[in-house]
Design an enzyme around this catalytic site. Structure first.
Site, short mmCIF file in Angstrom:
data_model
loop_
_atom_site.label_atom_id
_atom_site.label_comp_id
_atom_site.label_asym_id
_atom_site.label_seq_id
_atom_site.Cartn_x
_atom_site.Cartn_y
_atom_site.Cartn_z
N ALA A 66 0.84 -1.17 0.00
CA ALA A 66 -0.01 0.05 0.10
C ALA A 66 0.95 1.14 -0.14
O ALA A 66 2.05 1.23 0.51
CB ALA A 66 -1.03 0.09 1.20
N GLY A 109 0.64 -5.00 0.81
CA GLY A 109 -0.64 -5.10 -0.04
C GLY A 109 -0.07 -5.77 -1.38
O GLY A 109 -1.14 -6.40 -2.09
N GLU A 112 -0.56 -9.51 -1.04
CA GLU A 112 -1.69 -9.69 -0.66
C GLU A 112 -2.28 -9.56 -2.01
O GLU A 112 -3.20 -10.54 -2.61
CB GLU A 112 -2.34 -8.66 0.05
CG GLU A 112 -2.07 -8.97 1.66
CD GLU A 112 -2.33 -7.88 2.50
OE1 GLU A 112 -2.33 -6.59 2.14
OE2 GLU A 112 -2.80 -8.01 3.76
N1 CAA Z 1 4.63 3.23 -0.30
C1 CAA Z 1 4.91 4.55 -0.91
N2 CAA Z 1 6.23 4.47 -1.48
C2 CAA Z 1 6.93 3.57 -1.53
C3 CAA Z 1 6.63 2.38 -1.06
C4 CAA Z 1 5.55 2.24 -0.46
N3 CAA Z 1 4.88 1.11 0.09
N4 CAA Z 1 7.48 1.55 -1.18
C5 CAA Z 1 8.60 2.03 -1.82
N5 CAA Z 1 8.24 3.34 -2.25
C6 CAA Z 1 8.96 4.60 -2.75
C7 CAA Z 1 10.11 4.80 -1.81
O1 CAA Z 1 9.36 5.89 -0.84
C8 CAA Z 1 11.15 5.62 -2.93
O2 CAA Z 1 10.55 7.01 -3.23
P1 CAA Z 1 11.54 8.29 -3.28
O3 CAA Z 1 12.34 7.90 -4.55
O4 CAA Z 1 10.41 9.35 -3.69
O5 CAA Z 1 11.92 8.32 -2.22
C9 CAA Z 1 10.95 4.59 -3.99
O6 CAA Z 1 9.79 4.03 -3.97
C10 CAA Z 1 11.99 4.01 -4.09
O7 CAA Z 1 12.27 2.84 -3.05
P2 CAA Z 1 13.49 2.82 -1.90
O8 CAA Z 1 14.32 3.86 -1.99
O9 CAA Z 1 12.88 2.55 -0.66
O10 CAA Z 1 14.09 1.68 -2.64
P3 CAA Z 1 15.04 0.43 -1.99
O11 CAA Z 1 15.28 -0.50 -3.10
O12 CAA Z 1 16.04 1.29 -1.01
O13 CAA Z 1 14.02 -0.35 -0.91
C11 CAA Z 1 11.93 -1.76 -0.50
C12 CAA Z 1 12.88 -1.06 -1.43
C13 CAA Z 1 12.71 -2.42 0.63
C14 CAA Z 1 10.88 -2.61 -0.91
C15 CAA Z 1 11.54 -0.36 0.30
O14 CAA Z 1 11.01 0.30 -0.62
C16 CAA Z 1 10.40 -0.48 1.34
O15 CAA Z 1 10.57 -1.11 2.36
N6 CAA Z 1 9.11 -0.19 0.99
C17 CAA Z 1 8.10 -0.35 1.95
C18 CAA Z 1 7.50 -1.93 1.96
C19 CAA Z 1 6.32 -1.87 3.10
O16 CAA Z 1 6.47 -1.67 4.04
N7 CAA Z 1 5.27 -2.33 2.63
C20 CAA Z 1 3.84 -2.67 3.41
C21 CAA Z 1 3.09 -1.51 2.96
S1 CAA Z 1 1.78 -1.44 4.24
C22 CAA Z 1 0.61 -2.28 3.50
O17 CAA Z 1 0.73 -2.78 2.49
C23 CAA Z 1 -0.51 -2.42 4.14
C24 CAA Z 1 -1.58 -3.35 3.64
O18 CAA Z 1 -1.51 -4.79 4.05
C25 CAA Z 1 -2.64 -3.33 2.87
#
Ligand code: CAA
Length: 277
Positions: A66, A109, A112
């Site tokens: 998400a 998500g 999921e």
């Molecule tokens: N939401 C919004 N933006 C996201 C995102 C997310 N879930 N995941 C990545 N991005 C964005 C980052 O903010 C970044 O944006 P900027 O360039 O503007 O800063 C861009 O995508 C690239 O990401 P990273 O620089 O973080 O890339 P990385 O290779 O260093 O890391 C990653 C990759 C490990 C996947 C890391 O991005 C990460 O941990 N993302 C979040 C994962 C997460 O927590 N997902 C669960 C979300 S909650 C959910 O999904 C609830 C549900 O059950 C419905």
């Protein structure tokens, strides 16, 4: 396809290839993206030329979950009133089969969403996880519910009751480890736990998923839908109710021209020509 900003839709013969297309945000699932995805799925379901769907993302991410930036300012009341995420499950009402082709991250998500599809194929570098715990929240689109269910979906043709118990146990431990630690599993681990049906080299993944979707599309579309319906009911009904529904759907196939054609073609040693009727 031109009318969408966050996804693309491309027809490959009888297969619709839907690609999540916010690569810079690792396909974070913002609300506008889901509106478009739901709209596209509705159109594909209604399009009689399409028999199966492949849903994919980029090489780096199927979807990283998400959209955390969008969620960060939401309150309980906002989410409760809008029933946030409820519309994400619309994809589970699509009656044509959907293959998720997962390269890179399928997190939260994103994982999921892959689990809402019917078959998951993974690229060698794929990583699956439910890291919500790290954000101080929990999976909200089925992560605590669908994991174990999907893990026991690999039980066709075996002793149903026995395996259901066994794999529920395996499924629970693995699912708990993932949701409680936020740790990611590799494509190989996803394969051995039954989350994923097959693993392919990353650059071959989408074409392999399309090939499987082509095979499915070559069969009678109404019979394919009945088959999907029967398998999905296995997750909701008791064994006896499920067997009853299956038998009735099996009987129903005998009301179709395609069933007659399929069996006649076998007897006459020729290739069946299905006409979706
Ligand atoms: N939401 C919004 N933006 C996201 C995102 C997310 N879930 N995941 C990545 N991005 C964005 C980052 O903010 C970044 O944006 P900027 O360039 O503007 O800063 C861009 O995508 C690239 O990401 P990273 O620089 O973080 O890339 P990385 O290779 O260093 O890391 C990653 C990759 C490990 C996947 C890391 O991005 C990460 O941990 N993302 C979040 C994962 C997460 O927590 N997902 C669960 C979300 S909650 C959910 O999904 C609830 C549900 O059950 C419905």
């Amino acid at each position: 396809s031109l009318k969408y900003e966050n996804i693309t839709v491309e027809n490959r013969g009888k297969v619709a290839l839907v690609t999540l297309n916010r690569p810079k945000q690792l396909n974070a699932l913002c609300s506008p993206l889901f509106k478009e995805l739901n709209d596209a799925m509705e159109n594909i379901q209604a399009d009689s030329k399409i028999g199966a769907i492949v849903l994919t993302g980029s090489q780096k991410a199927f979807a990283a979950g998400a959209d955390i930036k969008e969620m960060s300012t939401q309150t309980f009341i906002d989410n409760y009133k809008s029933n946030f995420i409820a519309d994400w499950t619309k994809i589970t009402t699509v009656r044509k089969p959907i293959i998720a082709a997962v390269n890179g991250f399928a997190l939260g998500g994103g994982c999921e969403l892959a689990m809402m599809c019917d078959i998951i194929y993974a690229g060698e570098e794929a990583k699956f996880g439910q890291p919500e715990i790290k954000l101080g929240t929990i999976p909200g689109a089925g992560g605590t519910q669908r994991f174990t269910n999907h893990i026991f979906s690999n039980t066709e043709n075996r002793n149903f009751v026995f395996l259901k118990r066994l794999t529920h146990a395996v499924g629970k431990s693995k699912a708990m480890e993932m949701v409680l630690t936020g740790s990611l599993i590799s494509a190989q681990e996803a394969l051995s736990s039954g989350l994923v049906a097959k693993v392919f080299p990353s650059d071959k993944l989408v074409e392999e998923a399309v090939k499987t979707a082509e095979i499915i599309s070559s069969y009678s579309n109404p019979i394919v839908m009945m088959c999907k319906e029967a398998v999905n009911k296995a997750f909701e009904l008791s064994l006896n109710e499920g067997l009853h529904l299956e038998r009735r759907l099996f009987h129903a196939t005998f009301a179709t021209a395609d069933r007659k054609e399929g069996m006649s073609a076998f007897v006459e040693k020729r290739k069946a020509k299905f006409e979706d009727k």
